[in-house]
Design a protein around this motif. Structure first.
Motif, PDB file in Angstrom:
ATOM      1  N   LEU A 101      40.815 -13.215  20.333  1.00 18.62           N
ATOM      2  CA  LEU A 101      39.582 -13.119  19.544  1.00 18.62           C
ATOM      3  C   LEU A 101      38.484 -12.444  20.348  1.00 18.62           C
ATOM      4  CD1 LEU A 101      39.358 -16.620  17.826  1.00 18.62           C
ATOM      5  CD2 LEU A 101      39.767 -14.440  16.719  1.00 18.62           C
ATOM      6  N   PRO A 102      37.620 -11.681  19.754  1.00 15.14           N
ATOM      7  CA  PRO A 102      37.529 -11.249  18.365  1.00 15.14           C
ATOM      8  C   PRO A 102      38.269  -9.934  18.082  1.00 15.14           C
ATOM      9  CG  PRO A 102      35.539 -10.566  19.463  1.00 15.14           C
ATOM     10  CD  PRO A 102      36.408 -11.280  20.501  1.00 15.14           C
ATOM     11  N   ASP A 103      38.836  -9.335  19.121  1.00 10.28           N
ATOM     12  CA  ASP A 103      39.497  -8.033  18.941  1.00 10.28           C
ATOM     13  C   ASP A 103      40.590  -8.069  17.883  1.00 10.28           C
ATOM     14  OD1 ASP A 103      37.858  -7.013  20.907  1.00 10.28           O
ATOM     15  OD2 ASP A 103      39.349  -7.251  22.491  1.00 10.28           O
ATOM     16  N   VAL A 104      41.348  -9.155  17.834  1.00 11.08           N
ATOM     17  CA  VAL A 104      42.460  -9.258  16.900  1.00 11.08           C
ATOM     18  C   VAL A 104      41.966  -9.255  15.443  1.00 11.08           C
ATOM     19  CG1 VAL A 104      42.658 -11.781  16.862  1.00 11.08           C
ATOM     20  CG2 VAL A 104      44.687 -10.397  16.620  1.00 11.08           C
ATOM     21  N   ILE A 105      40.780  -9.773  15.205  1.00 12.97           N
ATOM     22  CA  ILE A 105      40.214  -9.733  13.843  1.00 12.97           C
ATOM     23  C   ILE A 105      39.833  -8.298  13.490  1.00 12.97           C
ATOM     24  CG2 ILE A 105      38.294 -10.467  12.371  1.00 12.97           C
ATOM     25  CD1 ILE A 105      38.351 -13.150  13.884  1.00 12.97           C
ATOM     26  N   ALA A 106      39.190  -7.616  14.399  1.00 12.58           N
ATOM     27  CA  ALA A 106      38.815  -6.215  14.147  1.00 12.58           C
ATOM     28  C   ALA A 106      40.054  -5.356  13.895  1.00 12.58           C
ATOM     29  CB  ALA A 106      38.014  -5.669  15.326  1.00 12.58           C
ATOM     30  N   GLN A 107      41.121  -5.606  14.641  1.00 14.22           N
ATOM     31  CA  GLN A 107      42.368  -4.851  14.436  1.00 14.22           C
ATOM     32  C   GLN A 107      42.949  -5.150  13.055  1.00 14.22           C
ATOM     33  OE1 GLN A 107      44.513  -6.407  17.768  1.00 14.22           O
ATOM     34  NE2 GLN A 107      43.732  -4.866  19.200  1.00 14.22           N
ATOM     35  N   GLY A 108      42.957  -6.420  12.665  1.00 18.03           N
ATOM     36  CA  GLY A 108      43.461  -6.796  11.342  1.00 18.03           C
ATOM     37  C   GLY A 108      42.628  -6.181  10.229  1.00 18.03           C
ATOM     38  N   ASP A 109      41.301  -6.229  10.381  1.00 13.96           N
ATOM     39  CA  ASP A 109      40.415  -5.628   9.374  1.00 13.96           C
ATOM     40  C   ASP A 109      40.663  -4.127   9.242  1.00 13.96           C
ATOM     41  OD1 ASP A 109      39.162  -8.030   8.682  1.00 13.96           O
ATOM     42  OD2 ASP A 109      37.498  -7.724  10.088  1.00 13.96           O
ATOM     43  N   ALA A 110      40.894  -3.468  10.357  1.00 14.20           N
ATOM     44  CA  ALA A 110      41.159  -2.027  10.322  1.00 14.20           C
ATOM     45  C   ALA A 110      42.518  -1.719   9.687  1.00 14.20           C
ATOM     46  CB  ALA A 110      41.096  -1.453  11.739  1.00 14.20           C
ATOM     47  N   ASN A 111      43.516  -2.545   9.958  1.00 11.00           N
ATOM     48  CA  ASN A 111      44.871  -2.305   9.437  1.00 11.00           C
ATOM     49  C   ASN A 111      45.046  -2.714   7.978  1.00 11.00           C
ATOM     50  OD1 ASN A 111      45.797  -1.342  11.895  1.00 11.00           O
ATOM     51  ND2 ASN A 111      46.553  -3.340  12.563  1.00 11.00           N
ATOM     52  N   TRP A 112      44.318  -3.749   7.547  1.00 12.27           N
ATOM     53  CA  TRP A 112      44.590  -4.380   6.261  1.00 12.27           C
ATOM     54  C   TRP A 112      44.621  -3.402   5.072  1.00 12.27           C
ATOM     55  CZ3 TRP A 112      47.297  -8.001   4.519  1.00 12.27           C
ATOM     56  CH2 TRP A 112      47.134  -8.473   3.207  1.00 12.27           C
ATOM     57  N   PRO A 113      43.695  -2.496   4.919  1.00  8.42           N
ATOM     58  CA  PRO A 113      43.722  -1.639   3.727  1.00  8.42           C
ATOM     59  C   PRO A 113      45.036  -0.858   3.567  1.00  8.42           C
ATOM     60  CG  PRO A 113      41.629  -1.396   4.843  1.00  8.42           C
ATOM     61  CD  PRO A 113      42.521  -2.202   5.755  1.00  8.42           C
ATOM     62  N   GLY A 114      45.700  -0.521   4.656  1.00  5.71           N
ATOM     63  CA  GLY A 114      46.928   0.267   4.560  1.00  5.71           C
ATOM     64  C   GLY A 114      48.208  -0.534   4.586  1.00  5.71           C
ATOM     65  N   ILE A 115      48.139  -1.819   4.860  1.00  2.67           N
ATOM     66  CA  ILE A 115      49.360  -2.605   5.025  1.00  2.67           C
ATOM     67  C   ILE A 115      50.104  -2.802   3.708  1.00  2.67           C
ATOM     68  CG2 ILE A 115      50.269  -4.888   5.606  1.00  2.67           C
ATOM     69  CD1 ILE A 115      48.249  -5.018   7.875  1.00  2.67           C
ATOM     70  N   LEU A 116      49.394  -3.114   2.644  1.00  2.02           N
ATOM     71  CA  LEU A 116      50.062  -3.371   1.362  1.00  2.02           C
ATOM     72  C   LEU A 116      50.558  -2.094   0.686  1.00  2.02           C
ATOM     73  CD1 LEU A 116      47.809  -6.149  -0.178  1.00  2.02           C
ATOM     74  CD2 LEU A 116      50.040  -6.409   0.901  1.00  2.02           C
ATOM     75  N   GLY A 117      50.057  -0.962   1.125  1.00  6.80           N
ATOM     76  CA  GLY A 117      50.519   0.321   0.581  1.00  6.80           C
ATOM     77  C   GLY A 117      49.807   0.770  -0.642  1.00  6.80           C
TER      78      GLY A 117
END
Length: 158
Positions: free
Chosen positions: A142-158
């Motif tokens: 934390l908190p880097d892992v949250i920022a990484q998740g927020d950045a990745n999330w829009p593209g994960i579901l496709g």
């Protein structure tokens, strides 16, 4: 080399090539359906765990299947009618980040299921993880892992 051994080697080589082609076709083929935006198990978001209870009782509670609210394509269950009503009024305030999928996995760019016990509230947001071990690793970053998740999330579901 004998003629039968030569035929065997050619057949084996062709079999390997054919198998490799079949594997490549399976891997390269797009998914038939995208994952749902909310982690669901047993017909309920979060497997029927009440998301509001994490905030009000600081623990996961099983929801009552008769106390439900539909949101984001999922059926959410609640332990109390008050929890259902609070969620319905402001679902973004109580729904877990990353659709209830594993926060550590989201930070790494993929989806993974979660368990109710591996949770953490950080800056007013609920995060779930795949296991207690993964939760410990996630907290350590934390908190880097949250920022990484927020950045990745829009593209994960496709």
């Amino acid at each position: 080399m004998s003629q039968s051994a030569d035929r065997y080697d050619r057949r084996r080589a062709l079999g390997v090539i054919a198998a490799g082609s079949a594997i490549a076709l399976v891997v390269a083929r797009p998914a038939d359906a995208a994952e749902p935006p909310v982690f669901q198990q047993g017909g309920f978001a979060l497997g029927g765990t009440d998301p509001v209870a994490y905030f009000t009782q600081a623990q996961p509670l099983a929801g009552d299947p008769s106390l439900v609210h539909d949101w984001q394509g999922a059926r959410w269950a609640f332990a109390e009618a008050d929890h259902r009503d609070r969620f319905a009024a402001a679902p973004e305030s109580f729904a877990p980040a990353f659709g209830g999928y594993c926060a550590f996995a989201a930070a790494r760019g993929y989806l993974a299921p979660t368990i109710p016990e591996a949770w953490h509230i950080h800056d007013g947001r609920l995060f779930l993880n795949a296991s207690m071990r993964v939760l410990r690793r996630w907290r350590a970053e934390l908190p880097d892992v949250i920022a990484q998740g927020d950045a990745n999330w829009p593209g994960i579901l496709g």
